[in-house]
Design an enzyme around this catalytic site. Sequence first.
Site, PDB file in Angstrom:
ATOM      1  N   GLU A   1     -40.709  21.099 -32.090  1.00 14.10           N
ATOM      2  CA  GLU A   1     -40.090  19.791 -31.810  1.00 14.10           C
ATOM      3  C   GLU A   1     -41.074  18.643 -32.095  1.00 14.10           C
ATOM      4  OE1 GLU A   1     -36.944  19.232 -31.025  1.00 14.10           O
ATOM      5  OE2 GLU A   1     -36.156  20.929 -29.869  1.00 14.10           O
TER       6      GLU A   1
ATOM      7  N   ARG B   1     -22.809   9.160  -6.700  1.00 15.31           N
ATOM      8  CA  ARG B   1     -22.526   8.391  -7.929  1.00 15.31           C
ATOM      9  C   ARG B   1     -23.799   7.887  -8.602  1.00 15.31           C
ATOM     10  NH1 ARG B   1     -18.075   5.978  -4.932  1.00 15.31           N
ATOM     11  NH2 ARG B   1     -16.264   7.286  -5.291  1.00 15.31           N
TER      12      ARG B   1
ATOM     13  N   HIS C   1     -31.129  21.592 -35.613  1.00 15.38           N
ATOM     14  CA  HIS C   1     -30.427  22.118 -34.437  1.00 15.38           C
ATOM     15  C   HIS C   1     -29.091  22.775 -34.774  1.00 15.38           C
ATOM     16  CE1 HIS C   1     -33.589  20.105 -32.312  1.00 15.38           C
ATOM     17  NE2 HIS C   1     -33.106  20.448 -31.139  1.00 15.38           N
TER      18      HIS C   1
ATOM     19  N   HIS D   1     -29.061  26.352 -33.705  1.00 12.10           N
ATOM     20  CA  HIS D   1     -28.158  26.698 -32.607  1.00 12.10           C
ATOM     21  C   HIS D   1     -27.346  27.938 -32.976  1.00 12.10           C
ATOM     22  CE1 HIS D   1     -24.912  26.020 -29.625  1.00 12.10           C
ATOM     23  NE2 HIS D   1     -25.903  25.488 -28.926  1.00 12.10           N
TER      24      HIS D   1
ATOM     25  N   HIS E   1     -35.567  28.500 -27.933  1.00 15.21           N
ATOM     26  CA  HIS E   1     -35.010  27.298 -28.567  1.00 15.21           C
ATOM     27  C   HIS E   1     -35.903  26.717 -29.682  1.00 15.21           C
ATOM     28  CE1 HIS E   1     -32.751  23.673 -29.161  1.00 15.21           C
ATOM     29  NE2 HIS E   1     -33.773  22.925 -28.785  1.00 15.21           N
TER      30      HIS E   1
ATOM     31  N   GLU F   1     -26.394   7.931 -28.637  1.00 11.60           N
ATOM     32  CA  GLU F   1     -26.144   8.666 -29.876  1.00 11.60           C
ATOM     33  C   GLU F   1     -24.848   8.234 -30.543  1.00 11.60           C
ATOM     34  OE1 GLU F   1     -27.481  12.766 -29.508  1.00 11.60           O
ATOM     35  OE2 GLU F   1     -26.136  13.370 -31.111  1.00 11.60           O
TER      36      GLU F   1
ATOM     37  N   LYS G   1     -30.824  12.600 -21.538  1.00 11.64           N
ATOM     38  CA  LYS G   1     -29.749  13.591 -21.727  1.00 11.64           C
ATOM     39  C   LYS G   1     -29.862  14.626 -20.612  1.00 11.64           C
ATOM     40  CE  LYS G   1     -28.555  13.578 -26.619  1.00 11.64           C
ATOM     41  NZ  LYS G   1     -28.558  14.325 -27.889  1.00 11.64           N
TER      42      LYS G   1
ATOM     43  N   ASN H   1     -31.426  15.756 -34.014  1.00 15.86           N
ATOM     44  CA  ASN H   1     -30.777  17.071 -34.099  1.00 15.86           C
ATOM     45  C   ASN H   1     -31.183  17.825 -35.357  1.00 15.86           C
ATOM     46  OD1 ASN H   1     -29.405  16.619 -31.698  1.00 15.86           O
ATOM     47  ND2 ASN H   1     -27.739  15.554 -32.745  1.00 15.86           N
TER      48      ASN H   1
ATOM     49  N   ARG I   1     -30.122   8.361 -33.113  1.00 12.00           N
ATOM     50  CA  ARG I   1     -30.526   9.455 -32.226  1.00 12.00           C
ATOM     51  C   ARG I   1     -30.099  10.817 -32.789  1.00 12.00           C
ATOM     52  NH1 ARG I   1     -30.697   9.501 -25.617  1.00 12.00           N
ATOM     53  NH2 ARG I   1     -31.665  11.555 -25.470  1.00 12.00           N
TER      54      ARG I   1
ATOM     55  N   LYS J   1     -39.921   9.334 -29.949  1.00 17.07           N
ATOM     56  CA  LYS J   1     -38.673   9.578 -29.209  1.00 17.07           C
ATOM     57  C   LYS J   1     -38.247   8.307 -28.465  1.00 17.07           C
ATOM     58  CE  LYS J   1     -35.526  12.194 -26.889  1.00 17.07           C
ATOM     59  NZ  LYS J   1     -35.054  13.494 -26.495  1.00 17.07           N
TER      60      LYS J   1
END
Length: 367
Positions: free
Chosen positions: A185, A121, A249, A253, A267, A237, A143, A246, A242, A227
């Site tokens: 990035e 956990r 993206h 994507h 990427h 987010e 993330k 993206n 946040r 960041k």
Amino acid sequence: MSATITVALGDRSYPILIEAGLLARAADHLAPLARGRTMAIVTDRNVLPHCQALRAALGVAGIRTEAIVLEPGEKTKSWDQLAALCDRLLDLGVERGDHVIALGGGVIGDLVGFACAILKRGCRFVQIPTTLLAQVDSSVGGKTAINTRAGKNLIGAFHQPAMVLIDPSVLDTLPVREVRAGYAEVVKYGLIDDPAFFAWCETHGTDLIAGNPAARDHAIAHAVAAKARIVAADEHETNGTRALLNLGHTFGHALEAVAGFSQALIHGEGVAAGCALAFAFSAAQGICPRADSERVAAHWRDVGLPDGLAAAGIAATGATLVEHMRHDKKMAAGTLPFLLAHGIGKTYLDKTVDLDVVEAFLDAQPR
Ligand code: GLY
């Protein structure tokens, strides 16, 4: 140059240390976390030399380590590999208070972070990112995720690391294509809300990609500070801050998806082309000066990153690309939020974009 940046999250705050040669001095920072116990280091085959260097440095300081070496590549972020990694960590007797080290790029960071989110956990972990992309983005902010049949990063958790150790000198051995992709990035932070940093990138980007240490270290520290600020303002987010990360993206994507998430378009290259498209779309809608959109595209061309569909090698129709967007995990109540821009450094979240308009825009782009 050395810098310490804090991600301010109350009792889950953590430091990000940035310093060339830090890997060799990692014991100074890891010894208090090891507390005399064996540390598991999870890495991939491509990073083995850095893993050996880290183990040697920790060994000299009396810190015992066990290495778990995985296959490089996106396929490693799978249910099977997650299960195998959890079993290995349990076999090693990892306890909740222990710190597992994720040494590698985004794949290792995401997988190890998620394993540590669920192991007993939740146990602790330290990120030691070895790609530019991981150093300026994925290692910071907690993330974590794996990929499934239905798509990338659909199963995961927010789980903050206890510390991030960034040694920019490990990038000396990174293939230049990877450095260039990670650079997309870096530039993204300028495009979001920092036009002065974008201008700095226009002057120093080529040097940075060529490995100039001063340019590289400055950019990493600047990007990580941005960041850290954004994550502290919106860890999960939820308030729109946040989500700005993206930028590029959603378009990117879709491009990566039609390229099969393969080496044809990695990427960061998808993000570069995606940012160019987000700005071109904004300009086409009359909300961004065309000069700003052209400036973004020109910078990508200067540094050898794709400035649109043609340069990214994407021949797919607008309908195909938009179909991929419809499966985006950000889709909510039939609407896909887009990061658009009023200009360089003026990115905003737009929830009113009509996908039919996006499709027509994409169809009009040169192939
Ligand atoms: N890479 C985007 C984020 O961390 O939110």
